[in-house]
Enzyme design. Structure first.
Site, PDB file in Angstrom:
ATOM      1  N   GLU A   1       0.836  -1.211   0.000  1.00 14.01           N
ATOM      2  CA  GLU A   1       0.000   0.000   0.000  1.00 14.01           C
ATOM      3  C   GLU A   1       0.866   1.254   0.000  1.00 14.01           C
ATOM      4  OE1 GLU A   1      -2.708   1.359  -0.360  1.00 14.01           O
ATOM      5  OE2 GLU A   1      -4.400   0.039   0.081  1.00 14.01           O
TER       6      GLU A   1
ATOM      7  N   ASN B   1     -10.407   5.451   1.353  1.00  7.04           N
ATOM      8  CA  ASN B   1      -9.435   5.236   0.290  1.00  7.04           C
ATOM      9  C   ASN B   1      -9.611   6.307  -0.781  1.00  7.04           C
ATOM     10  OD1 ASN B   1      -7.519   3.023   0.487  1.00  7.04           O
ATOM     11  ND2 ASN B   1      -9.286   1.667   0.678  1.00  7.04           N
TER      12      ASN B   1
ATOM     13  N   ASP C   1     -10.152   1.435  -4.361  1.00  5.21           N
ATOM     14  CA  ASP C   1      -9.058   1.484  -3.391  1.00  5.21           C
ATOM     15  C   ASP C   1      -8.281   2.784  -3.586  1.00  5.21           C
ATOM     16  OD1 ASP C   1      -6.871   0.733  -1.596  1.00  5.21           O
ATOM     17  OD2 ASP C   1      -7.571  -1.309  -1.820  1.00  5.21           O
TER      18      ASP C   1
END
Length: 303
Positions: free
Chosen positions: A27, A157, A207
């Site tokens: 991430e 997100n 995301d």
């Protein structure tokens, strides 16, 4: 709210593996053009990675806390978003120093998505470590002060901004809704209430995201194996395949910001799912034929 109403290109792109090491939860990628260095995290394994997108070996830095995103302060320092709040990191030594606690009284939450506004304000988010409903929030760190902007988000997100800084975007992955909010371009703070821009249909979830130089919103589709590009009006204009089922976040890299770096993860996948997903947890470079722009540096105030 805008749904798909126009034809779009579901196209592939030239794709290479930048880092074949598999992240449990890759991430928070960022790119420092001054040093030609990309940075990203494995949140659950408490690791920070660095590598030049031009090639060469990657480096892994073990962290004492879970961290999910960083902003460049200057050539010597970074600001990390962690489960204990914001921390200043010396690049040369890795030494961490606390800057601002975020939800320190709640050990059930951790940091998640983040991005720097063109003004230097750092938007950071939190979520439940078990992705509990409504446990997350989005904060703004501006010149040493922390302000909670939005609460009651399950999985925050897709934090990113229009190139001129007048609009902010974010999503709740659980709700699969991308929102927009008007901003003061000088401060990066909201000037109104968020409005639904696009509701993602079908498989996968919205995301991490980043905007390109023209203002398109490039969003990883977790569980969908692709990155979608949306117009500022919320229309899906392009979809690019990623060779991993769970891409997590993109960022533009390279001296000309001409390639899209995308992290991925194998969180929640059993042995069979990982065997069926050759790229799980790897980091990719996609030649998507557009240009990004430099990520702004964060302003610390008096620190």
């Amino acid at each position: 709210m805008t749904t798909i109403s126009a034809p779009f290109a579901a196209a592939g792109s030239a794709t290479t593996v930048l880092c074949a090491e598999r992240c449990h939860l890759g991430e928070g990628p960022s790119y420092d053009a001054a040093s030609d260095t990309a940075w990203w995290f494995d949140i659950l394994e408490r690791r920070l990675y660095e590598q030049s997108p031009s090639g060469g070996a990657h480096r892994v830095h073990e962290l004492p806390v879970m961290a999910s995103a960083l902003a460049v302060v200057d050539d010597r320092r970074q600001l990390l978003s962690t489960e204990q709040g914001l921390m200043l990191r010396e690049i040369a030594t890795g030494r961490l120093a606390p800057v601002a606690a975020i939800e320190a009284e709640d050990p059930a939450t951790r940091s998640n998505d983040a991005r720097v506004h063109p003004s230097g304000t750092f938007w950071v988010s939190t979520m439940g470590k078990r992705a509990e409903n409504g446990a997350g929030s989005i904060y703004a760190f501006r010149a040493g002060a922390l302000l909670r902007l939005f609460a009651g988000i399950s999985i925050p997100n897709a934090i990113c901004f229009s190139p001129d800084g007048t609009v902010g975007y974010f999503a709740d992955t659980r709700e699969n809704t991308l929102c927009r909010v008007e901003l003061d371009p000088l401060t990066g703070l909201p000037e109104g209430e968020p409005q639904a821009l696009h509701r993602h249909p079908g498989a996968g979830g919205l995301d991490g995201a980043v905007t390109d130089a023209e203002g398109l919103i490039w969003c990883a589709i977790w569980g969908g194996g692709r990155v979608n590009a949306y117009s500022p009006a919320g229309e899906l204009v392009r979809s690019v395949d990623v060779p991993a089922r769970q891409p997590s976040c993109p960022v533009f890299v390279g001296r000309d910001f001409g390639r899209l770096l995308v992290t991925s993860a194998h969180e929640g996948m059993d042995d069979a799912a990982r065997a069926a997903d050759a790229g799980h947890g790897q980091v990719f470079l996609l030649d998507v034929g557009v240009r990004g722009r430099a990520e702004p540096r964060v302003r610390l105030g008096g620190l």
